[in-house]
Design a protein around this motif. Structure first.
Motif, short mmCIF file in Angstrom:
data_model
loop_
_atom_site.label_atom_id
_atom_site.label_comp_id
_atom_site.label_asym_id
_atom_site.label_seq_id
_atom_site.Cartn_x
_atom_site.Cartn_y
_atom_site.Cartn_z
N ARG A 27 21.41 13.01 -24.94
CA ARG A 27 22.60 12.80 -25.77
C ARG A 27 23.89 12.89 -24.98
NH1 ARG A 27 21.31 10.86 -30.68
NH2 ARG A 27 22.97 12.02 -31.74
N GLN A 28 23.81 13.04 -23.67
CA GLN A 28 25.00 13.20 -22.84
C GLN A 28 25.63 11.84 -22.53
OE1 GLN A 28 26.63 16.04 -21.22
NE2 GLN A 28 28.09 14.38 -20.90
N PRO A 29 26.84 11.54 -23.07
CA PRO A 29 27.50 10.28 -22.72
C PRO A 29 27.88 10.25 -21.25
CG PRO A 29 28.47 11.24 -24.70
CD PRO A 29 27.60 12.30 -24.07
N VAL A 30 27.88 9.08 -20.69
CA VAL A 30 28.31 8.85 -19.32
C VAL A 30 29.57 7.99 -19.40
CG1 VAL A 30 27.72 7.78 -17.12
CG2 VAL A 30 25.97 9.02 -18.41
N ARG A 31 30.65 8.46 -18.79
CA ARG A 31 31.95 7.84 -18.97
C ARG A 31 32.29 6.86 -17.85
NH1 ARG A 31 33.00 9.04 -24.27
NH2 ARG A 31 32.52 11.24 -24.67
N GLY A 43 23.09 5.18 -32.26
CA GLY A 43 22.46 6.49 -32.38
C GLY A 43 22.17 7.15 -31.04
N PHE A 44 22.74 6.59 -29.96
CA PHE A 44 22.54 7.18 -28.63
C PHE A 44 23.73 6.82 -27.75
CE2 PHE A 44 20.04 3.20 -28.99
CZ PHE A 44 20.66 2.41 -28.03
N PRO A 45 23.89 7.50 -26.60
CA PRO A 45 24.98 7.15 -25.69
C PRO A 45 24.81 5.73 -25.17
CG PRO A 45 24.04 9.29 -25.13
CD PRO A 45 23.12 8.67 -26.13
N VAL A 46 25.93 5.04 -24.98
CA VAL A 46 25.91 3.65 -24.49
C VAL A 46 26.93 3.52 -23.36
CG1 VAL A 46 25.13 2.66 -26.67
CG2 VAL A 46 27.58 2.96 -26.27
N ALA A 47 26.65 2.60 -22.46
CA ALA A 47 27.56 2.38 -21.33
C ALA A 47 27.34 0.98 -20.79
CB ALA A 47 27.31 3.42 -20.24
N VAL A 106 27.32 12.97 -13.16
CA VAL A 106 28.16 13.53 -14.21
C VAL A 106 28.37 15.01 -13.92
CG1 VAL A 106 28.43 13.95 -16.69
CG2 VAL A 106 27.28 11.87 -15.89
N ARG A 107 29.57 15.38 -13.53
CA ARG A 107 29.93 16.77 -13.22
C ARG A 107 28.93 17.41 -12.25
NH1 ARG A 107 31.53 16.49 -18.69
NH2 ARG A 107 29.60 17.41 -19.45
N GLY A 108 28.59 16.68 -11.22
CA GLY A 108 27.72 17.21 -10.17
C GLY A 108 26.24 17.07 -10.43
N ASN A 109 25.88 16.60 -11.63
CA ASN A 109 24.47 16.41 -11.97
C ASN A 109 24.12 14.92 -11.98
OD1 ASN A 109 23.97 19.22 -12.43
ND2 ASN A 109 25.01 19.02 -14.41
N ARG A 110 22.86 14.61 -11.75
CA ARG A 110 22.39 13.22 -11.81
C ARG A 110 21.69 12.99 -13.15
NH1 ARG A 110 22.30 11.04 -6.39
NH2 ARG A 110 24.28 11.80 -5.56
N VAL A 111 22.32 12.15 -13.98
CA VAL A 111 21.78 11.84 -15.31
C VAL A 111 21.02 10.52 -15.23
CG1 VAL A 111 22.38 11.29 -17.70
CG2 VAL A 111 23.68 13.03 -16.46
N PRO A 112 19.74 10.49 -15.63
CA PRO A 112 18.99 9.24 -15.58
C PRO A 112 19.41 8.27 -16.69
CG PRO A 112 17.60 11.04 -16.40
CD PRO A 112 18.90 11.65 -16.04
N LEU A 113 19.46 6.98 -16.33
CA LEU A 113 19.78 5.93 -17.28
C LEU A 113 18.79 4.79 -17.12
CD1 LEU A 113 22.63 6.60 -15.43
CD2 LEU A 113 23.63 5.57 -17.46
N ASP A 114 18.58 4.05 -18.21
CA ASP A 114 17.81 2.82 -18.16
C ASP A 114 18.74 1.64 -18.33
OD1 ASP A 114 15.22 3.94 -17.91
OD2 ASP A 114 15.17 4.37 -20.05
N VAL A 115 18.50 0.57 -17.59
CA VAL A 115 19.20 -0.68 -17.86
C VAL A 115 18.75 -1.19 -19.23
CG1 VAL A 115 19.49 -3.08 -17.15
CG2 VAL A 115 19.53 -1.25 -15.44
N HIS A 116 19.71 -1.50 -20.09
CA HIS A 116 19.43 -1.82 -21.50
C HIS A 116 20.03 -3.19 -21.84
CE1 HIS A 116 19.55 -1.53 -25.90
NE2 HIS A 116 18.68 -0.54 -25.81
N PRO A 117 19.32 -4.00 -22.61
CA PRO A 117 19.89 -5.31 -22.98
C PRO A 117 21.19 -5.15 -23.76
CG PRO A 117 17.54 -5.19 -23.55
CD PRO A 117 17.96 -3.80 -23.17
#
Length: 367
Positions: A292-296, A322-326, A345-356
């Motif tokens: 649920r962590q947004p990535v800015r 219903g989820f973070p988007v970028a 994000v603030r020193g941490n690596r947040v995993p993301l998936d490429v999304h259509p």
């Protein structure tokens, strides 16, 4: 922004203050960011009913004369002569390197009459650029001072008609001049059906109040406008597209007719043809963070081996999704759906998936 450094004020500022708006600076203007309803509810209200946005910070240019179409076809990768009456077209001002100076909507209102809608942050640059191009043609560029309102959402057509402006005959990306000195198009920046209407200052308050009298309508601020357009996969100039990004890398070549790609004489044509021949060097993609962590915007992206692999250009939470988007740019090899990327994000690596893209389905009225 004025010469004294003060922010421009919206003509309907009093209405926004009465509605409890919280203001902030944007593109040189003091703009409503949120209202008491709050960003989440404003966003969802637009998707479910009708949201009213004051977009008077944006700039309209009326281009008229026998050379108006030729001037616009030089300034943009656009075949203005091919536009039928009342047709609108998404297009760009490109620089000599095919970078995007601004993205625009051009509407043909008559044989020698076109309306150009440009972004607020680029208004002065656009005016200078367009007038410089137009100087070589038999036409006039007139910047217009108008109140500009957008009504977006499934109830927009019914509300607009009830308020005395019947635009039901328009389909998506068409525009008209419904009254003297008014301009209206079926378009918007939310992914929803809706309209954008420009009118003289003296007629705007009564019209806005007529729209707001409908219980389906709420004022919506810039914060929700941003989350709505991001869910819809729509670019924000200055973030997702800039003068350093070309339409090939941005995934916006659909906006340029194939014939123009090959033979067009618009500014930046040679550089664009070179970019097409070379192929994209990076690609704009949708990104879905895990959890649920947004990535800015501005967050750096990395591949699975820790190598830097691009940057997030827009990011937040998607209330309808219903989820973070970028959105962001990644190497072509990482641009396929499901590719695993990491954002810092603030020193941490947040995993993301490429999304259509888009994250939510467009609901335009196409006919």
């Amino acid at each position: 922004m004025t010469d004294t450094g003060e922010l421009f004020q919206l003509p309907l500022k009093d209405l926004h203050e009465a509605a409890g708006a919280r203001f902030g600076g944007f593109a040189g203007w003091s703009m409503p960011i949120t209202y008491p309803l709050g960003v989440l509810k404003e966003h969802l209200h637009t998707r479910e009913k009708a949201g009213l946005f004051d977009i008077s910070h944006m700039k309209l240019f009326l281009v008229t004369g026998s050379g108006a179409g030729d001037a616009l076809s030089r300034a943009c990768p656009l075949d203005a002569a091919a536009l039928v009456a009342n047709q609108s077209k998404y297009t760009f001002f490109l620089n000599d390197d095919a970078g995007i100076i601004d993205d625009l909507i051009v509407t043909r209102l008559g044989e020698e009459r076109f309306m150009v809608v440009a972004n607020a942050g680029n208004a002065a640059t656009d005016e200078k650029h367009l007038k410089a191009v137009a100087a070589g043609f038999d036409c006039t560029v007139e910047p217009l001072d108008r109140v500009f309102l957008a009504l977006q959402g499934p109830a927009a057509e019914a509300v607009m008609t009830k308020a005395g402006l019947d635009l039901s005959a328009l389909t998506f990306m068409h525009g008209v001049e419904p009254r003297d000195d008014w301009f209206a198009s079926r378009s918007g920046y939310t992914g929803e059906d809706g309209f954008e209407v420009a009118m003289p200052w003296g007629e705007a308050k009564a019209f806005a109040e007529a729209l707001l009298a409908d219980e389906a309508v709420e004022w919506i601020g810039l914060a929700a406008r941003d989350s709505l357009r991001l869910e819809a996969g729509l670019c924000l100039h200055g973030q997702d597209i800039t003068p350093d990004i070309n339409p090939v890398d941005a995934g916006l070549m659909w906006a340029i007719p194939k014939s123009l790609r090959e033979t067009g004489g618009f500014i930046g044509a040679d550089a664009l043809r070179s970019a097409i021949a070379t192929g994209p060097q990076r690609k704009r993609v949708g990104l879905k963070p895990e959890g649920r962590q947004p990535v800015r915007a501005g967050a750096k992206l990395f591949d699975a081996n820790g190598n830097e692999a691009g940057q997030v250009t827009s990011g937040g939470f998607g209330p309808s999704a219903g989820f973070p988007v970028a959105m962001g740019y990644v190497p072509v090899a990482l641009s396929t759906s499901g590719s695993k990327i990491f954002a810092e994000v603030r020193g941490n690596r947040v995993p993301l998936d490429v999304h259509p893209l888009p994250f939510t389905q467009h609901r335009y009225r196409k006919g």
